[in-house]
Design a protein around this motif. Structure first.
Motif, PDB file in Angstrom:
ATOM      1  N   ILE A  43     123.696  49.347  44.500  1.00  0.00           N
ATOM      2  CA  ILE A  43     122.975  48.645  45.569  1.00  0.00           C
ATOM      3  C   ILE A  43     121.655  49.356  45.868  1.00  0.00           C
ATOM      4  CG2 ILE A  43     123.036  48.080  48.033  1.00  0.00           C
ATOM      5  CD1 ILE A  43     126.112  47.628  47.629  1.00  0.00           C
ATOM      6  N   ALA A  44     121.692  50.680  45.952  1.00  0.00           N
ATOM      7  CA  ALA A  44     120.464  51.439  46.232  1.00  0.00           C
ATOM      8  C   ALA A  44     119.430  51.237  45.127  1.00  0.00           C
ATOM      9  CB  ALA A  44     120.785  52.925  46.403  1.00  0.00           C
ATOM     10  N   ALA A  45     119.863  51.255  43.874  1.00  0.00           N
ATOM     11  CA  ALA A  45     118.947  51.061  42.752  1.00  0.00           C
ATOM     12  C   ALA A  45     118.357  49.652  42.768  1.00  0.00           C
ATOM     13  CB  ALA A  45     119.668  51.317  41.431  1.00  0.00           C
ATOM     14  N   GLN A  46     119.174  48.670  43.095  1.00  0.00           N
ATOM     15  CA  GLN A  46     118.705  47.285  43.152  1.00  0.00           C
ATOM     16  C   GLN A  46     117.701  47.115  44.284  1.00  0.00           C
ATOM     17  OE1 GLN A  46     119.512  44.675  45.520  1.00  0.00           O
ATOM     18  NE2 GLN A  46     118.641  43.009  44.338  1.00  0.00           N
ATOM     19  N   ARG A  47     117.961  47.719  45.436  1.00  0.00           N
ATOM     20  CA  ARG A  47     117.017  47.653  46.554  1.00  0.00           C
ATOM     21  C   ARG A  47     115.689  48.293  46.184  1.00  0.00           C
ATOM     22  NH1 ARG A  47     120.375  49.351  52.012  1.00  0.00           N
ATOM     23  NH2 ARG A  47     121.630  47.451  52.190  1.00  0.00           N
ATOM     24  N   ASP A  48     115.748  49.444  45.525  1.00  0.00           N
ATOM     25  CA  ASP A  48     114.537  50.132  45.107  1.00  0.00           C
ATOM     26  C   ASP A  48     113.735  49.274  44.144  1.00  0.00           C
ATOM     27  OD1 ASP A  48     112.799  52.507  44.962  1.00  0.00           O
ATOM     28  OD2 ASP A  48     113.545  52.626  42.893  1.00  0.00           O
ATOM     29  N   LEU A  49     114.413  48.677  43.173  1.00  0.00           N
ATOM     30  CA  LEU A  49     113.743  47.819  42.203  1.00  0.00           C
ATOM     31  C   LEU A  49     113.085  46.632  42.889  1.00  0.00           C
ATOM     32  CD1 LEU A  49     113.055  47.086  39.278  1.00  0.00           C
ATOM     33  CD2 LEU A  49     115.275  45.935  39.152  1.00  0.00           C
ATOM     34  N   CYS A  50     113.801  45.971  43.783  1.00  0.00           N
ATOM     35  CA  CYS A  50     113.236  44.822  44.503  1.00  0.00           C
ATOM     36  C   CYS A  50     112.041  45.238  45.348  1.00  0.00           C
ATOM     37  CB  CYS A  50     114.304  44.161  45.385  1.00  0.00           C
ATOM     38  SG  CYS A  50     115.518  43.239  44.449  1.00  0.00           S
ATOM     39  N   SER A  51     112.122  46.394  45.973  1.00  0.00           N
ATOM     40  CA  SER A  51     111.018  46.894  46.779  1.00  0.00           C
ATOM     41  C   SER A  51     109.785  47.139  45.920  1.00  0.00           C
ATOM     42  CB  SER A  51     111.439  48.179  47.486  1.00  0.00           C
ATOM     43  OG  SER A  51     110.365  48.730  48.202  1.00  0.00           O
ATOM     44  N   ARG A  52     109.995  47.719  44.750  1.00  0.00           N
ATOM     45  CA  ARG A  52     108.867  47.975  43.850  1.00  0.00           C
ATOM     46  C   ARG A  52     108.254  46.670  43.352  1.00  0.00           C
ATOM     47  NH1 ARG A  52     109.368  53.411  40.829  1.00  0.00           N
ATOM     48  NH2 ARG A  52     110.840  54.532  42.147  1.00  0.00           N
ATOM     49  N   ILE A  53     109.094  45.707  43.006  1.00  0.00           N
ATOM     50  CA  ILE A  53     108.600  44.409  42.536  1.00  0.00           C
ATOM     51  C   ILE A  53     107.814  43.721  43.640  1.00  0.00           C
ATOM     52  CG2 ILE A  53     109.318  42.080  41.853  1.00  0.00           C
ATOM     53  CD1 ILE A  53     111.608  43.443  40.276  1.00  0.00           C
ATOM     54  N   ASN A  54     108.354  43.732  44.868  1.00  0.00           N
ATOM     55  CA  ASN A  54     107.659  43.104  45.990  1.00  0.00           C
ATOM     56  C   ASN A  54     106.330  43.791  46.268  1.00  0.00           C
ATOM     57  OD1 ASN A  54     109.655  41.188  46.351  1.00  0.00           O
ATOM     58  ND2 ASN A  54     110.745  42.403  47.899  1.00  0.00           N
ATOM     59  N   SER A  55     106.309  45.106  46.161  1.00  0.00           N
ATOM     60  CA  SER A  55     105.075  45.866  46.389  1.00  0.00           C
ATOM     61  C   SER A  55     104.032  45.513  45.341  1.00  0.00           C
ATOM     62  CB  SER A  55     105.372  47.357  46.365  1.00  0.00           C
ATOM     63  OG  SER A  55     104.182  48.095  46.525  1.00  0.00           O
ATOM     64  N   GLN A  56     104.436  45.406  44.085  1.00  0.00           N
ATOM     65  CA  GLN A  56     103.517  45.052  43.021  1.00  0.00           C
ATOM     66  C   GLN A  56     102.991  43.628  43.191  1.00  0.00           C
ATOM     67  OE1 GLN A  56     105.751  45.800  39.435  1.00  0.00           O
ATOM     68  NE2 GLN A  56     105.420  48.010  39.535  1.00  0.00           N
ATOM     69  N   THR A  57     103.884  42.733  43.622  1.00  0.00           N
ATOM     70  CA  THR A  57     103.494  41.340  43.843  1.00  0.00           C
ATOM     71  C   THR A  57     102.475  41.254  44.982  1.00  0.00           C
ATOM     72  OG1 THR A  57     105.637  40.546  43.070  1.00  0.00           O
ATOM     73  CG2 THR A  57     104.330  39.029  44.396  1.00  0.00           C
ATOM     74  N   ASN A  58     102.735  42.007  46.055  1.00  0.00           N
ATOM     75  CA  ASN A  58     101.808  42.015  47.184  1.00  0.00           C
ATOM     76  C   ASN A  58     100.452  42.604  46.783  1.00  0.00           C
ATOM     77  OD1 ASN A  58     103.663  40.844  48.888  1.00  0.00           O
ATOM     78  ND2 ASN A  58     104.374  42.791  49.718  1.00  0.00           N
ATOM     79  N   ASP A  59     100.471  43.660  45.981  1.00  0.00           N
ATOM     80  CA  ASP A  59      99.225  44.271  45.516  1.00  0.00           C
ATOM     81  C   ASP A  59      98.432  43.302  44.650  1.00  0.00           C
ATOM     82  OD1 ASP A  59      99.879  46.587  46.858  1.00  0.00           O
ATOM     83  OD2 ASP A  59     100.510  47.692  45.061  1.00  0.00           O
ATOM     84  N   ALA A  60      99.121  42.534  43.806  1.00  0.00           N
ATOM     85  CA  ALA A  60      98.450  41.598  42.911  1.00  0.00           C
ATOM     86  C   ALA A  60      97.862  40.418  43.680  1.00  0.00           C
ATOM     87  CB  ALA A  60      99.435  41.092  41.853  1.00  0.00           C
ATOM     88  N   ASN A  61      98.480  40.058  44.806  1.00  0.00           N
ATOM     89  CA  ASN A  61      98.014  38.919  45.586  1.00  0.00           C
ATOM     90  C   ASN A  61      96.859  39.272  46.529  1.00  0.00           C
ATOM     91  OD1 ASN A  61      99.821  37.141  44.434  1.00  0.00           O
ATOM     92  ND2 ASN A  61     101.397  37.534  45.982  1.00  0.00           N
ATOM     93  N   GLN A  62      96.543  40.542  46.652  1.00  0.00           N
ATOM     94  CA  GLN A  62      95.478  40.940  47.589  1.00  0.00           C
ATOM     95  C   GLN A  62      94.161  41.075  46.910  1.00  0.00           C
ATOM     96  OE1 GLN A  62      96.785  44.398  49.733  1.00  0.00           O
ATOM     97  NE2 GLN A  62      98.386  43.273  50.779  1.00  0.00           N
TER      98      GLN A  62
END
Length: 62
Positions: A43-62
């Motif tokens: 669960i911790a690894a999955q949360r970390d992965l999702c957080s990184r993906i969301n962060s990258q997506t947010n960075d790409a959209n800015q």
């Protein structure tokens, strides 16, 4: 709690539990707690992965 305090607490808990269980019960609870730890790590690894993906997506959209 620092690392030494955590390991001491876990050791004390293990000894307390082991003193109250027979061999079969101890083996079962050992397996259950290993599975719990593995599941929490997943669960911790999955949360970390999702957080990184969301962060990258947010960075790409800015």
């Amino acid at each position: 709690m620092n690392a030494c305090e955590i390991t001491a607490a876990v050791t004390a808990a293990a000894n307390t539990i082991a003193c109250r269980l027979n061999d079969e019960e101890l083996a079962l609870w050992s397996s259950v707690l290993v599975q719990l730890g593995d599941t929490l790590a997943t669960i911790a690894a999955q949360r970390d992965l999702c957080s990184r993906i969301n962060s990258q997506t947010n960075d790409a959209n800015q």
